[in-house]
Design an enzyme around this catalytic site. Structure first.
Site, mmCIF file in Angstrom:
data_model
loop_
_atom_site.group_PDB
_atom_site.id
_atom_site.type_symbol
_atom_site.label_atom_id
_atom_site.label_comp_id
_atom_site.label_asym_id
_atom_site.label_seq_id
_atom_site.Cartn_x
_atom_site.Cartn_y
_atom_site.Cartn_z
ATOM 1 N N SER A 1 -9.918 -0.803 7.023
ATOM 2 C CA SER A 1 -9.310 -0.702 5.688
ATOM 3 C C SER A 1 -8.544 -1.912 5.194
ATOM 4 O O SER A 1 -8.145 -1.952 4.036
ATOM 5 C CB SER A 1 -8.383 0.504 5.623
ATOM 6 O OG SER A 1 -9.153 1.637 5.370
ATOM 7 N N SER B 1 -9.713 1.462 2.781
ATOM 8 C CA SER B 1 -8.876 2.274 1.923
ATOM 9 C C SER B 1 -7.786 1.475 1.197
ATOM 10 O O SER B 1 -7.198 1.973 0.241
ATOM 11 C CB SER B 1 -8.197 3.378 2.751
ATOM 12 O OG SER B 1 -7.336 2.808 3.718
ATOM 13 N N LYS C 1 0.848 -1.195 0.000
ATOM 14 C CA LYS C 1 0.000 0.000 0.000
ATOM 15 C C LYS C 1 0.883 1.246 0.000
ATOM 16 O O LYS C 1 1.901 1.281 0.697
ATOM 17 C CB LYS C 1 -0.881 -0.036 1.254
ATOM 18 C CG LYS C 1 -1.896 1.096 1.373
ATOM 19 C CD LYS C 1 -2.763 0.917 2.631
ATOM 20 C CE LYS C 1 -3.893 1.911 2.709
ATOM 21 N NZ LYS C 1 -4.774 1.690 3.878
HETATM 22 N N1 GLN Z 1 -13.373 3.592 6.061
HETATM 23 C C1 GLN Z 1 -12.799 4.100 7.269
HETATM 24 C C2 GLN Z 1 -12.520 5.576 7.150
HETATM 25 O O1 GLN Z 1 -12.724 6.120 6.089
HETATM 26 C C3 GLN Z 1 -11.589 3.326 7.662
HETATM 27 C C4 GLN Z 1 -10.371 3.738 6.936
HETATM 28 C C5 GLN Z 1 -9.154 2.972 7.369
HETATM 29 O O2 GLN Z 1 -9.246 1.955 8.061
HETATM 30 N N2 GLN Z 1 -8.013 3.497 7.009
HETATM 31 O O3 GLN Z 1 -12.110 6.200 8.081
#
Ligand code: GLN
Length: 486
Positions: free
Chosen positions: A175, A151, A76
């Site tokens: 994420s 994400s 990532k």
């Molecule tokens: N979808 C969640 C957010 O937008 C989690 C994102 C993540 O775990 N980085 O905050």
């Protein structure tokens, strides 16, 4: 040999160790797939020549007694990689080339792996669909027009499409687990502090945690073993001995107690999610586990609590992007303050700005007690719910997400419905405990669905063992037509 890119990481490691295949052959095969996969938009940066060079060097030296001998890995784009552009999916870091390596990637490289490229993600890891990336949305290899989740959407897409044998993501509120669930892959968020955060672009520091995303549970154990280690450079890193997760992996769950929290049966939950959950219970029962109904009574406050704590920490973490030290700098403005303002309004995307606004609001004097402080108190209650339950059960079983992958654009303009995606994943982050998503079924369109197992602090081994039991007994089998290849 049949297509090596379709094999699990564990199988590839074995094949390299047995000299059935060279690292150069493995790397070339993945590079071939990457070159044909532009439609997925999974990569922000590729390091193909460099990877091939590393593979050749590996084949010369053949250090075969490592955990990841000669394995190319794409990661990532939130992990800083020395000399390789690291963007966090943002325009702000479009030209940022770190002068240092994150501890987690360093750990992988010292086990014999090397970098294949940097994978697309939501901007600063804020999102659930990989649509907030400055570098464009990622497509789910399951079907075009569908999001891969977020994400870590690029990570999930690249893994499912056989562009990398394994990958790593970060999980602040889901994420790793949500995109794993959307793409039929395995994703583990470890206990907070088990994997070092040093050198990872920060989103919400009390929640962020790196973890593996893999094709199988066995691979997940191997990756966790390679990543997890005490790191004195991260003040929240846990001091403990290294564990042998892959060697100790076993499908013996007889007598284990599995909790089913009634609060996770949310309103309007699709029938197929309910069926998936029921099926998971049945599988574990057949494998000899005992199913116990439990209550995690503060669950309904988890999502609002998360969406106060995470933006508050993000607003503080992102204050450093001011155009002075590094990253994007606007050329507009006639004084320093205007330069700051223009840099931040041009460099950040809408979702990031939304989080910064919410974060600064809940931290501002006058609102701090009403929002941030209250959220911290609720966070403690959520943690206590789990602590209480783990006196009676070994692990908790829930669905990973309230639905399968949704269409690109479907939720983009409706932040609340986007945030609702995280309903089952955020509690584990707030409590700092480990959780894993295992592919376990499909919805009526045939899209993958994952089951989530939540465990006690540092009980990753048990979670992996239960996940293995589910994997072995569930009917899910990944089979993708490579429609994206040119
Ligand atoms: N979808 C969640 C957010 O937008 C989690 C994102 C993540 O775990 N980085 O905050």
């Amino acid at each position: 040999m049949t297509d090596i890119t379709k094999k699990s990481l564990t199988q590839i490691v074995k094949a390299i160790k047995n000299k059935e295949v060279s690292s150069t052959e493995v790397t070339s095969a993945f590079i071939k797939n990457i070159e044909k996969s532009k439609k997925l938009n999974a990569f922000i940066t590729t390091c193909l020549d460099q990877a091939l060079k590393k593979a050749k060097e590996f084949d010369k030296k053949q250090k075969l007694n490592l955990l990841l001998p000669g394995i190319p890995i794409a990661v990532k784009d939130l992990f800083c990689t020395k000399g390789v552009k690291t963007t966090a999916g943002s325009k702000m870091l479009e030209n940022f080339i770190p002068t240092y390596e994150s501890t987690i990637t360093e750990n992988l490289w010292s086990e014999g792996a090397f970098l294949l490229g940097k994978l697309n993600c939501d901007e600063y890891a804020m999102g659930s669909s990989n649509e907030t990336s400055f570098y464009g949305n990622v497509v789910n290899p399951i079907e075009d027009k569908y999001v891969p989740g977020g994400s870590s959407g690029g990570s999930a897409s690249a893994l499912a499409a056989d562009l990398t044998p394994t990958t790593i993501g970060t999980d602040t509120g889901g994420s790793i687990r949500q995109p794993a669930s959307f793409t039929g892959t395995v994703g583990l968020k470890p206990t907070y502090g088990l994997c070092s955060r040093w050198g990872i672009v920060a989103f919400a520091s009390s929640l962020d945690q790196a973890g593996p995303m893999t094709k199988t549970v066995e691979d997940c154990a191997l990756m966790l073993e390679s990543m997890a280690a005490f790191d004195k450079k991260d003040s929240t890193s846990i001091k403990k001995n290294k564990e042998n997760y892959s060697k100790n992996l076993k499908d013996g769950i007889k007598g284990l107690k599995i909790g089913i929290p009634k609060e996770y049966r949310v309103e309007n939950m699709p029938k197929e999610i309910d069926n998936l959950w029921e099926n998971g219970k049945k599988i574990l029962k057949d494998a000899g586990a005992k199913i116990i109904d439990i209550s995690l009574s503060h669950t309904k406050y988890a999502l609002p609590t998360y969406y106060i704590v995470a933006p508050a920490e993000a607003s503080s973490n992102l204050a450093r992007y001011d155009g002075v030290k590094y990253g994007y700098r606007s050329t507009k403005g006639s004084n320093l303050i205007e330069m700051y303002e223009n840099t931040r309004s041009e460099g950040f995307g809408d979702e990031v700005k939304r989080r910064i606004l919410i974060g600064t609001y809940v931290l501002s004097s006058g609102y701090y007690d009403a929002y941030y402080l209250k959220a911290q108190k609720v966070r403690k209650l959520i943690k206590e719910d789990f602590d209480r339950s783990f006196k009676d059960v070994d692990a908790i079983l829930t669905p990973s997400t309230p639905s399968a992958a949704f269409k690109i654009g479907e939720k983009k303009d409706d932040p609340i419905s986007m945030y609702l995606n995280d309903i089952f994943t955020v509690p584990a982050n707030l409590a700092g405990i480990p959780a894993i998503s295992v592919p376990s079924g499909r919805d009526k369109k045939g899209f993958p669905l994952g089951l989530q197992l939540i465990g006690k602090t540092l009980d990753e081994q048990k979670l992996l063992n239960i996940a293995l039991a589910i994997e072995k007994r569930s009917v899910f089998k990944q089979s993708l037509k490579k429609w994206w290849e040119n």
